[in-house]
Design a protein around this motif. Sequence first.
Motif, mmCIF file in Angstrom:
data_model
loop_
_atom_site.group_PDB
_atom_site.id
_atom_site.type_symbol
_atom_site.label_atom_id
_atom_site.label_comp_id
_atom_site.label_asym_id
_atom_site.label_seq_id
_atom_site.Cartn_x
_atom_site.Cartn_y
_atom_site.Cartn_z
ATOM 1 N N ARG A 61 0.822 -1.216 0.000
ATOM 2 C CA ARG A 61 0.000 0.000 0.000
ATOM 3 C C ARG A 61 0.854 1.264 0.000
ATOM 4 N N ASP A 62 1.832 1.351 0.927
ATOM 5 C CA ASP A 62 2.625 2.560 1.081
ATOM 6 C C ASP A 62 3.889 2.557 0.232
ATOM 7 N N GLY A 63 4.366 1.384 -0.123
ATOM 8 C CA GLY A 63 5.622 1.293 -0.873
ATOM 9 C C GLY A 63 6.832 1.079 0.007
ATOM 10 N N ASP A 64 6.769 1.500 1.279
ATOM 11 C CA ASP A 64 7.919 1.400 2.178
ATOM 12 C C ASP A 64 7.466 0.928 3.551
ATOM 13 N N VAL A 65 8.269 0.063 4.150
ATOM 14 C CA VAL A 65 8.073 -0.380 5.530
ATOM 15 C C VAL A 65 9.449 -0.487 6.169
ATOM 16 N N PHE A 66 9.608 0.119 7.343
ATOM 17 C CA PHE A 66 10.844 0.010 8.118
ATOM 18 C C PHE A 66 10.535 -0.839 9.345
ATOM 19 N N ALA A 67 11.129 -2.033 9.408
ATOM 20 C CA ALA A 67 10.909 -2.978 10.505
ATOM 21 C C ALA A 67 12.137 -2.979 11.402
ATOM 22 N N ARG A 68 11.910 -2.798 12.692
ATOM 23 C CA ARG A 68 13.001 -2.693 13.659
ATOM 24 C C ARG A 68 12.877 -3.781 14.712
ATOM 25 N N ILE A 69 13.980 -4.454 14.991
ATOM 26 C CA ILE A 69 14.019 -5.481 16.027
ATOM 27 C C ILE A 69 14.566 -4.858 17.300
ATOM 28 N N LEU A 70 13.832 -5.044 18.390
ATOM 29 C CA LEU A 70 14.214 -4.469 19.674
ATOM 30 C C LEU A 70 14.265 -5.554 20.741
ATOM 31 N N ARG A 71 15.165 -5.383 21.656
ATOM 32 C CA ARG A 71 15.212 -6.207 22.867
ATOM 33 C C ARG A 71 14.629 -5.367 23.988
ATOM 34 N N VAL A 72 13.429 -5.689 24.446
ATOM 35 C CA VAL A 72 12.710 -4.862 25.412
ATOM 36 C C VAL A 72 12.653 -5.576 26.754
ATOM 37 N N ALA A 73 12.344 -4.792 27.768
ATOM 38 C CA ALA A 73 12.208 -5.344 29.113
ATOM 39 C C ALA A 73 10.955 -6.209 29.188
ATOM 40 N N PRO A 74 10.908 -7.165 30.106
ATOM 41 C CA PRO A 74 9.704 -8.013 30.229
ATOM 42 C C PRO A 74 8.486 -7.169 30.563
ATOM 43 N N ARG A 75 7.350 -7.557 30.014
ATOM 44 C CA ARG A 75 6.129 -6.764 30.152
ATOM 45 C C ARG A 75 5.636 -6.696 31.588
ATOM 46 N N PHE A 76 5.787 -7.786 32.334
ATOM 47 C CA PHE A 76 5.237 -7.844 33.688
ATOM 48 C C PHE A 76 6.329 -7.861 34.755
ATOM 49 N N LEU A 98 9.177 -6.794 17.387
ATOM 50 C CA LEU A 98 9.278 -6.303 16.016
ATOM 51 C C LEU A 98 8.391 -5.074 15.914
ATOM 52 N N ARG A 99 9.003 -3.923 15.668
ATOM 53 C CA ARG A 99 8.272 -2.662 15.635
ATOM 54 C C ARG A 99 8.313 -2.097 14.210
ATOM 55 N N LEU A 100 7.128 -1.739 13.708
ATOM 56 C CA LEU A 100 7.022 -1.147 12.382
ATOM 57 C C LEU A 100 6.984 0.370 12.529
ATOM 58 N N ILE A 101 7.968 1.053 11.952
ATOM 59 C CA ILE A 101 8.076 2.503 12.060
ATOM 60 C C ILE A 101 7.397 3.138 10.851
ATOM 61 N N PRO A 102 6.513 4.113 11.054
ATOM 62 C CA PRO A 102 5.913 4.796 9.893
ATOM 63 C C PRO A 102 6.996 5.341 8.973
ATOM 64 N N PRO A 103 6.925 5.069 7.685
ATOM 65 C CA PRO A 103 8.034 5.451 6.788
ATOM 66 C C PRO A 103 8.253 6.953 6.689
ATOM 67 N N GLU A 104 7.206 7.768 6.944
ATOM 68 C CA GLU A 104 7.403 9.212 6.863
ATOM 69 C C GLU A 104 8.246 9.740 8.013
ATOM 70 N N TRP A 105 8.472 8.933 9.052
ATOM 71 C CA TRP A 105 9.323 9.350 10.165
ATOM 72 C C TRP A 105 10.800 9.073 9.894
ATOM 73 N N VAL A 106 11.119 8.231 8.916
ATOM 74 C CA VAL A 106 12.464 7.677 8.754
ATOM 75 C C VAL A 106 13.163 8.340 7.572
ATOM 76 N N THR A 107 14.434 8.684 7.783
ATOM 77 C CA THR A 107 15.280 9.217 6.707
ATOM 78 C C THR A 107 16.608 8.476 6.749
ATOM 79 N N PRO A 108 16.871 7.569 5.810
ATOM 80 C CA PRO A 108 18.177 6.901 5.783
ATOM 81 C C PRO A 108 19.214 7.749 5.054
#
Length: 494
Positions: free
Chosen positions: A116-131, A140-150
């Motif tokens: 749909r958008d043409g671009d997807v930036f997928a980021r892998i994160l190591r996060v703290a336990p939820r509980f 796996l976090r998907l960043i809106p492409p309009e926020w990203v500038t490589p």
Amino acid sequence: MSRLSILRRRPSWWRRLLGGEISILRAGGFVASPYFTPYTLDSSRVDYGLARALYRNTDDRYKLGAGFCRPIINTTAGFMGTPHFTHPDPDADQALEAVFSRWTGKVFRINRNALRDGDVFARILRVAPRFGRGEGDWELRLIPPEWVTPVVDPITGGWQQLIIRYPGVVTDDRGQVIQRYTVTEILTPKTRTIEADSRAPADVQAQNTTEPNPWGFIPVVHFKNEAEETELYGASDLEPVEPFVKAYHDVMLFAVQGSRLFSRPKAKFKLKDVQRFLSDNFSAEEVRSGRLRFADKEIFLLQEGDDAAFITADSGLEGITTLLKFLFFCIVDVSETPEFAFGTAVSSSKASVSEQMVPLARKIRRKRGQFEEPYGELASMFLAMWSTIEGRKLDTYQADIGWEEISPRDDSEVATTVKTLVEGLAQAVESGLMSQDAAAEFLREFVPTMLPWVDPDADDDERRRVTRTMLLLRRLEDGQGLDAAGGSDEDEEL
């Protein structure tokens, strides 16, 4: 100056008009001077907001035609499915399977958003336990492409750094926005920097920091739809179909607006004495004021020689219907989406469902092939991060990728085809027109589970399988030799 150069520099009015309409989904980028054109990547992007509005059908300019956009994207994304990965190391393979099983929903969103958008930036994160318990988890976090500038290295083509600009707002007690600010995150292979601008609250600015990157690489993967070597960003599948969607909306809107005139006929009277007609059918007040009310008039009194009829305008429905069908088939052809994807109300007059599945299957294979490289990079990136956390050293971070099989043929048709082939090949072998080896190799193209007929270098081949099957059938007929040692006896006889 030649006539050709003049035409190139000054396009005609209709070309400027169509160019502005067709490129409406493409945001403007840097345009080089015609006298100095260095080689550079095209940095223009898809208008992400418009692409999402077309998908959701929330733009009033496309309301009556954008309903086609969602099936175009969802049909392709749904048939693509999610990939599965394998790795030679058992622990790494188990970790891959577990994490991507949990990320299934986001993988589906990667396919949809990229188409749909043409671009997807997928980021892998190591996060703290939820509980508050455990050793952390992978996200796996998907960043809106309009926020990203490589920032791309012009020599290697890799990323020197990745800039992510997070928009933030400050609201009052009623939820009204009183201040907007931006938090910028800069990722490099060695460092990670977070900096909020001066408009941000004090507690947000207090989180400004620069810290080392523990991974040694930027843990973000760029998924580009219809990637090109000369373009930095991808292309939306809605770009080529957007002009036809707009034309469909305009034609439909004209038809709906015109129906107000076409569906309300006007009365026509042919009278010899107008005053007599008015006095017979309307009150004196209506005649005096000149406001005649035809509502609820079921009977008109006419004199000899008078005539009354209704005038109806030609709605032009036949021409409008033909044009809408033409635009619909243009949308089908340009989007490479079969007709049945738009609902059962559309009659597939040009091809049956099974025939339409053949080009769709080819499109799905092409899309999967385009996404295999970023998906493989995503899996390798996870293995590198996982091995760092676990303190493991893998021989390779490359994982094998696989997809679910797409069968564009109907199962009953496949069964009929195989049956006809087997009967024909058996008759050819019995009549001496074809060898058994040639018949088996020909049939193998239609039965994927068949092994090569003779393979002396392998532990098994199709001829050995057939021999074991025949021995087993004979023992079942005789009722003898069915004991625990049957397998070894079969091997000895074979």
